[in-house]
Write a protein that holds these residues in place. Structure first.
Motif, PDB file in Angstrom:
ATOM      1  N   LEU A  61    -112.236  39.514 -42.689  1.00  0.00           N
ATOM      2  CA  LEU A  61    -112.200  39.365 -44.105  1.00  0.00           C
ATOM      3  C   LEU A  61    -112.481  37.328 -43.815  1.00  0.00           C
ATOM      4  O   LEU A  61    -113.026  36.740 -44.671  1.00  0.00           O
ATOM      5  CB  LEU A  61    -112.613  39.917 -45.373  1.00  0.00           C
ATOM      6  CG  LEU A  61    -113.354  39.377 -46.525  1.00  0.00           C
ATOM      7  CD1 LEU A  61    -115.432  39.930 -46.089  1.00  0.00           C
ATOM      8  CD2 LEU A  61    -113.235  41.003 -47.306  1.00  0.00           C
ATOM      9  N   TRP A  63    -113.785  35.060 -41.986  1.00  0.00           N
ATOM     10  CA  TRP A  63    -114.832  35.147 -42.400  1.00  0.00           C
ATOM     11  C   TRP A  63    -115.726  33.981 -43.885  1.00  0.00           C
ATOM     12  O   TRP A  63    -116.853  32.840 -43.719  1.00  0.00           O
ATOM     13  CB  TRP A  63    -115.905  35.754 -42.721  1.00  0.00           C
ATOM     14  CG  TRP A  63    -117.627  36.548 -42.777  1.00  0.00           C
ATOM     15  CD1 TRP A  63    -117.992  36.258 -41.911  1.00  0.00           C
ATOM     16  CD2 TRP A  63    -117.671  37.129 -43.967  1.00  0.00           C
ATOM     17  NE1 TRP A  63    -119.187  36.520 -42.764  1.00  0.00           N
ATOM     18  CE2 TRP A  63    -118.787  35.871 -43.553  1.00  0.00           C
ATOM     19  CE3 TRP A  63    -117.591  36.471 -45.181  1.00  0.00           C
ATOM     20  CZ2 TRP A  63    -120.144  36.952 -44.313  1.00  0.00           C
ATOM     21  CZ3 TRP A  63    -118.072  36.728 -46.550  1.00  0.00           C
ATOM     22  CH2 TRP A  63    -119.764  36.773 -46.306  1.00  0.00           C
ATOM     23  N   TYR A  94    -115.514  33.029 -38.951  1.00  0.00           N
ATOM     24  CA  TYR A  94    -116.103  34.238 -38.099  1.00  0.00           C
ATOM     25  C   TYR A  94    -117.778  34.111 -38.676  1.00  0.00           C
ATOM     26  O   TYR A  94    -118.505  34.129 -39.197  1.00  0.00           O
ATOM     27  CB  TYR A  94    -115.409  35.364 -38.461  1.00  0.00           C
ATOM     28  CG  TYR A  94    -114.127  35.676 -37.764  1.00  0.00           C
ATOM     29  CD1 TYR A  94    -113.983  35.251 -36.570  1.00  0.00           C
ATOM     30  CD2 TYR A  94    -113.146  35.829 -38.946  1.00  0.00           C
ATOM     31  CE1 TYR A  94    -112.389  35.361 -36.017  1.00  0.00           C
ATOM     32  CE2 TYR A  94    -111.587  35.757 -38.251  1.00  0.00           C
ATOM     33  CZ  TYR A  94    -111.253  35.777 -37.130  1.00  0.00           C
ATOM     34  OH  TYR A  94    -110.275  34.961 -36.520  1.00  0.00           O
ATOM     35  N   ARG A  95    -118.554  35.286 -37.435  1.00  0.00           N
ATOM     36  CA  ARG A  95    -119.974  35.372 -37.832  1.00  0.00           C
ATOM     37  C   ARG A  95    -120.060  37.383 -38.068  1.00  0.00           C
ATOM     38  O   ARG A  95    -118.314  37.859 -38.215  1.00  0.00           O
ATOM     39  CB  ARG A  95    -121.291  35.671 -36.659  1.00  0.00           C
ATOM     40  CG  ARG A  95    -121.316  34.362 -35.991  1.00  0.00           C
ATOM     41  CD  ARG A  95    -122.149  34.545 -34.928  1.00  0.00           C
ATOM     42  NE  ARG A  95    -120.777  34.835 -34.236  1.00  0.00           N
ATOM     43  CZ  ARG A  95    -120.844  35.649 -32.900  1.00  0.00           C
ATOM     44  NH1 ARG A  95    -122.204  35.464 -32.232  1.00  0.00           N
ATOM     45  NH2 ARG A  95    -119.832  35.742 -31.618  1.00  0.00           N
ATOM     46  N   ALA A  96    -120.286  37.961 -39.100  1.00  0.00           N
ATOM     47  CA  ALA A  96    -120.384  38.912 -39.850  1.00  0.00           C
ATOM     48  C   ALA A  96    -120.433  39.594 -38.722  1.00  0.00           C
ATOM     49  O   ALA A  96    -119.352  40.698 -38.934  1.00  0.00           O
ATOM     50  CB  ALA A  96    -121.732  38.976 -40.373  1.00  0.00           C
ATOM     51  N   ASP A 114    -118.634  39.521 -35.461  1.00  0.00           N
ATOM     52  CA  ASP A 114    -117.352  39.609 -34.862  1.00  0.00           C
ATOM     53  C   ASP A 114    -116.797  40.140 -36.049  1.00  0.00           C
ATOM     54  O   ASP A 114    -115.538  40.765 -35.301  1.00  0.00           O
ATOM     55  CB  ASP A 114    -116.819  38.205 -35.315  1.00  0.00           C
ATOM     56  CG  ASP A 114    -117.798  36.711 -34.545  1.00  0.00           C
ATOM     57  OD1 ASP A 114    -118.617  37.089 -33.399  1.00  0.00           O
ATOM     58  OD2 ASP A 114    -117.710  35.840 -34.715  1.00  0.00           O
ATOM     59  N   LEU A 115    -116.674  40.606 -37.072  1.00  0.00           N
ATOM     60  CA  LEU A 115    -115.812  41.776 -37.844  1.00  0.00           C
ATOM     61  C   LEU A 115    -116.475  43.616 -38.278  1.00  0.00           C
ATOM     62  O   LEU A 115    -115.955  44.032 -38.958  1.00  0.00           O
ATOM     63  CB  LEU A 115    -115.291  41.646 -38.988  1.00  0.00           C
ATOM     64  CG  LEU A 115    -116.487  40.670 -40.502  1.00  0.00           C
ATOM     65  CD1 LEU A 115    -115.231  40.958 -40.943  1.00  0.00           C
ATOM     66  CD2 LEU A 115    -116.477  39.423 -39.830  1.00  0.00           C
ATOM     67  N   MET A 168    -119.861  40.825 -48.455  1.00  0.00           N
ATOM     68  CA  MET A 168    -120.298  40.149 -47.944  1.00  0.00           C
ATOM     69  C   MET A 168    -121.540  39.870 -47.785  1.00  0.00           C
ATOM     70  O   MET A 168    -121.751  38.542 -48.121  1.00  0.00           O
ATOM     71  CB  MET A 168    -120.052  40.516 -46.287  1.00  0.00           C
ATOM     72  CG  MET A 168    -118.574  40.750 -45.759  1.00  0.00           C
ATOM     73  SD  MET A 168    -118.322  41.713 -43.799  1.00  0.00           S
ATOM     74  CE  MET A 168    -118.633  39.702 -42.725  1.00  0.00           C
TER      75      MET A 168
END
Ligand SMILES: Cc1cc2nc3c(=O)[nH]c(=O)nc-3n(C[C@H](O)[C@H](O)[C@H](O)COP(=O)(O)OP(=O)(O)OC[C@H]3O[C@@H](n4cnc5c(N)ncnc54)[C@H](O)[C@@H]3O)c2cc1C
Length: 348
Positions: free
Chosen positions: A21, A24, A29-31, A33-34, A107
């Motif tokens: 997080l 991100w 990172y893109r959302a 990715d996690l 997020m």
């Protein structure tokens, strides 16, 4: 196991990996990715996926009440719902308060906050909470807001004894140096939410546009009326075998437990490593086999992301900071998520 039916009850179909997080937030990172899609995992386990909140547990009757109004009976229960962020002292902030849990909702709300303020030139953000999560989020948010706003102010507010408590003094020193280098004001104080900002226990008032609450987790409220044996703080009391000390049909792991045989800090490392033991003991409870114990290693590797593609690494007394540490963290985190999102890696 033959002759069993399994349900996975979860608040949302996708679960966000908290370790990524801060990355991100910093824009690394893109959302996607996690996020881990629990659908294929439940299917692989032959479990029915039920997307709903557990709102009640009756340990004696062996039933769970769901937000959908349904009730599910069980012979065996594995509780791993984590904790809720304790925002009681910050609630007066209203819409300016962004609780870090649930991570998926955070997020969405952070993205909305940035969109709403896209035309502003000045922004002021505070992170409440001085644990590893609070420090990483402050450093990650700093990267994001300095990129987007001409005048960006960021603060971290935490009581001094709560600042990276449980970490080595060298880790605290490195983290403070990093926060100072990046212009993040650290206030060692208790914070109470007020209209337009934070009132600190030293009498100061911080005018704030948005407060990220990483104030540690407390047990979910629905646990209180469950009849399960809990510690003073309301966490499920379990033994080394992760079984409730009061109800043999209930097992638990992660941030929701308190071990009666030893103290164990609440961290993702223990939540994840306890998983295989929990699974083995659920099987043992059905077959009558001997239960295993979860015994953590004496030293844990911690990697705190600093938001600028570096990380502070600590392993026992070894403490260092660098880009190389971020590369290790990035590899570990991506590999972790890929085990649950990439069929080739989880043996499907
Ligand atoms: C920003 C941040 C960074 C972190 N970084 C690290 C790190 O680098 N290393 C580390 O060791 N720890 C880290 N942690 C701590 C770590 O996230 C937690 O210790 C860990 O996630 C606890 O795991 P858990 O399975 O108990 O709960 P969670 O990970 O919170 O999972 C709980 C799951 O249960 C679901 N759920 C919750 N309530 C209900 C309900 N009522 N009904 C149904 N489903 C429900 C949730 O949707 C979620 O899927 C970090 C925490 C944060 C906030």
């Amino acid at each position: 196991m033959p002759g069993t039916e399994r349900w996975l009850v979860t608040s949302s179909r996708h679960t966000a990996y908290s370790g990524m997080l801060p990355g991100w937030l910093a824009g690394h990172y893109r959302a996607s990715d996690l996020l881990i899609d629990l659908g294929p995992l439940a299917e692989k386990a032959g479990a029915k996926l039920v997307v709903a909140d557990v709102v009640g547990l009756d340990a004696a009757r062996q039933t769970l009440s769901l937000s959908s109004g349904e009730e599910i009976g069980f012979d065996l229960l594995s509780l791993a719902t984590g904790g809720e962020t304790d925002i009681s002292s910050l609630a007066a902030l209203g819409d300016s308060l962004l609780s870090v849990r649930p991570v998926g909702a955070f997020m969405e709300r952070w993205s909305n906050f940035l969109d709403r303020n896209a035309l502003a030139s000045t922004i002021s953000i505070a992170v409440a909470g001085g644990g590893a999560a609070g420090v990483e989020l402050a450093l990650g948010a700093e990267v994001a807001i300095r990129r987007l706003f001409r005048n960006a102010r960021i603060s971290l507010v935490a009581p001094e004894d709560g600042f990276l408590s449980g970490h080595a003094p060298q880790v605290r020193k490195r983290a403070l140096a990093e926060l100072a280098r990046r212009g993040i004001a650290v206030h060692f104080a208790q914070a109470v939410g007020a209209e337009g900002g934070l009132l600190l226990s030293n009498g100061d008032f911080l005018p704030i546009d948005c407060v990220i609450a990483a104030t540690g987790s407390r047990p979910p409220r629905w646990l209180a009326g469950s009849g399960l044996a809990c510690n003073e703080a309301g966490l499920v009391a379990v033994g080394a075998d992760l079984r409730s000390i009061s109800h043999g049909s209930i097992f638990a792991a992660g941030d929701i437990i308190d071990r009666v045989d030893r103290s164990l800090e609440r961290s993702g490392v223990h939540a994840v490593k306890a998983g295989p033991v929990l699974a083995a003991n659920l099987r043992a409870a059905l077959s009558g086999a001997r239960r295993s114990q979860y015994q953590p290693r004496s030293r844990t590797l911690y990697l705190l992301a600093t938001g600028d593609k570096r990380a502070i690494v600590s392993w026992g007394r070894f403490v260092a900071v660098g880009h190389w540490a971020w590369r290790i963290k990035d590899w570990i985190d991506r590999y972790f998520v890929s085990r649950y999102t990439n069929p080739a890696r989880n043996g499907q």
